[in-house]
Design an enzyme around this catalytic site. Sequence first.
Site, PDB file in Angstrom:
ATOM      1  N   ARG A  51      35.300  58.472  39.966  1.00  0.00           N
ATOM      2  CA  ARG A  51      36.532  59.258  39.899  1.00  0.00           C
ATOM      3  C   ARG A  51      37.811  58.412  39.909  1.00  0.00           C
ATOM      4  NH1 ARG A  51      32.692  62.164  41.492  1.00  0.00           N
ATOM      5  NH2 ARG A  51      32.174  60.261  42.592  1.00  0.00           N
ATOM      6  N   THR A  52      37.911  57.513  40.864  1.00  0.00           N
ATOM      7  CA  THR A  52      39.201  56.836  41.049  1.00  0.00           C
ATOM      8  C   THR A  52      39.527  55.969  39.832  1.00  0.00           C
ATOM      9  OG1 THR A  52      38.702  56.824  43.394  1.00  0.00           O
ATOM     10  CG2 THR A  52      40.568  55.505  42.685  1.00  0.00           C
ATOM     11  N   LYS A  80      32.529  33.936  40.909  1.00  0.00           N
ATOM     12  CA  LYS A  80      32.529  32.462  40.982  1.00  0.00           C
ATOM     13  C   LYS A  80      33.294  31.972  42.206  1.00  0.00           C
ATOM     14  CE  LYS A  80      33.262  32.632  36.025  1.00  0.00           C
ATOM     15  NZ  LYS A  80      34.340  32.383  35.052  1.00  0.00           N
ATOM     16  N   ARG A 101      40.377  48.287  43.843  1.00  0.00           N
ATOM     17  CA  ARG A 101      39.414  48.686  44.887  1.00  0.00           C
ATOM     18  C   ARG A 101      38.634  47.457  45.307  1.00  0.00           C
ATOM     19  NH1 ARG A 101      35.482  53.830  44.672  1.00  0.00           N
ATOM     20  NH2 ARG A 101      37.493  54.753  45.191  1.00  0.00           N
ATOM     21  N   HIS A 129      42.318  55.038  51.675  1.00  0.00           N
ATOM     22  CA  HIS A 129      42.188  55.458  50.273  1.00  0.00           C
ATOM     23  C   HIS A 129      43.355  56.405  49.958  1.00  0.00           C
ATOM     24  CE1 HIS A 129      40.619  56.438  46.458  1.00  0.00           C
ATOM     25  NE2 HIS A 129      39.362  56.696  46.754  1.00  0.00           N
TER      26      HIS A 129
END
Length: 366
Positions: A51-52, A80, A101, A129
């Site tokens: 969703r986000t 890396k 995120r 959030h």
Amino acid sequence: MRHLLNITDLSVDEVEALLNTASDIEANPEKYARAMEGKKLATLFFEPSTRTRLSFEAAMYELGGHVIGFAGAGSSSAAKGESVKDTIRTVGCYADIIAMRHPLEGAPWAAVQCAQVPVINAGDGGHQHPTQTLADLMTLKKEKGRLDHLKVGVCGDLRFGRTVHSLMEALSRYPGNEFVLISPRELRVPGNLLVDLTEAGVSYHETESLEEEIGSLDALYMTRIQQERFFSVEEYLRLKDSYILDEEKMRLAAKDMIVMHPLPRVNEIDVKVDSDPRACYFKQVMYGKIMRKALILKLMAETGLQPRPGRVLITTGKQCKNPRCISSTEQGLEPLFYPVHQVMRHGQLTRIPTKYVCAYCDMEQV
Ligand code: CP
């Protein structure tokens, strides 16, 4: 630049303005169809999302802009060993705004230390959030008609559920709201959030019983038990079915109670509840895209970084004790803390010696 790391980075008036913009976007989407022409959004998702990420990308396309990014740490140079700060500094050369995120708590606070463009926290570990909260606030406003004088039950994983933390911070700024915190003892709301509620004068109580409380609620906010945040598989298996909202429990609820859930769900809401008119979780999804459009417009139009209010930050010469805090892995990030003085449990005010809370992840240092 203006960033959004925590929902309280926005004042109540600014949230109101975003809700008004969102309503206008909903009614007149064509008015905004070229607003971000020539601009690029970078979606940096070091952790899974449906969703986000996709709602941010859909929002930017619907505003006439472009999108670049990645949908997993494994496809970026984080694999890396590249730091968050170096990633953000690099992406700032390519994009005009970043939605990020990350599994480490406080990662967006590290990001903004070197950001050349606005950064939006799209979820950091089990911490915060804020853009889910914008979706949740639009849902409450549309479905209940107000953001104040609501009795809201939050149920499930209140320890690791970042959407709950942001929602509680947001709603505690409106008068008359009350929380019923429904969870197993192991997954209760972190103590520092209870201190914030207490200091804001917000009424709340903790309980383990959904059945005993559901009948008195204006809104029930269900959450998933966050498997990915558990340190022990056995503990997750023991707690994963703690709460399942089904038709039988819905019969105990008021006719106008709404059911919310940030999604994804596992089994905590029976799919038979989906056809109940009180089920609002797929409306939240749509409102989320509209609020993210409003947020992109706002951050792209503004200057002036606003620090989190009311926090005096200090160094203690120690590291944060949370192994999932960004300050435990990111090079060159000074550990910073703020003091708290009390904690409230089960309505009993317990005075304790001054504790320090990490400024990145908000974990109490015990
Ligand atoms: N609500 C939410 O954050 O969903 P995703 O994890 O799918 O983005």
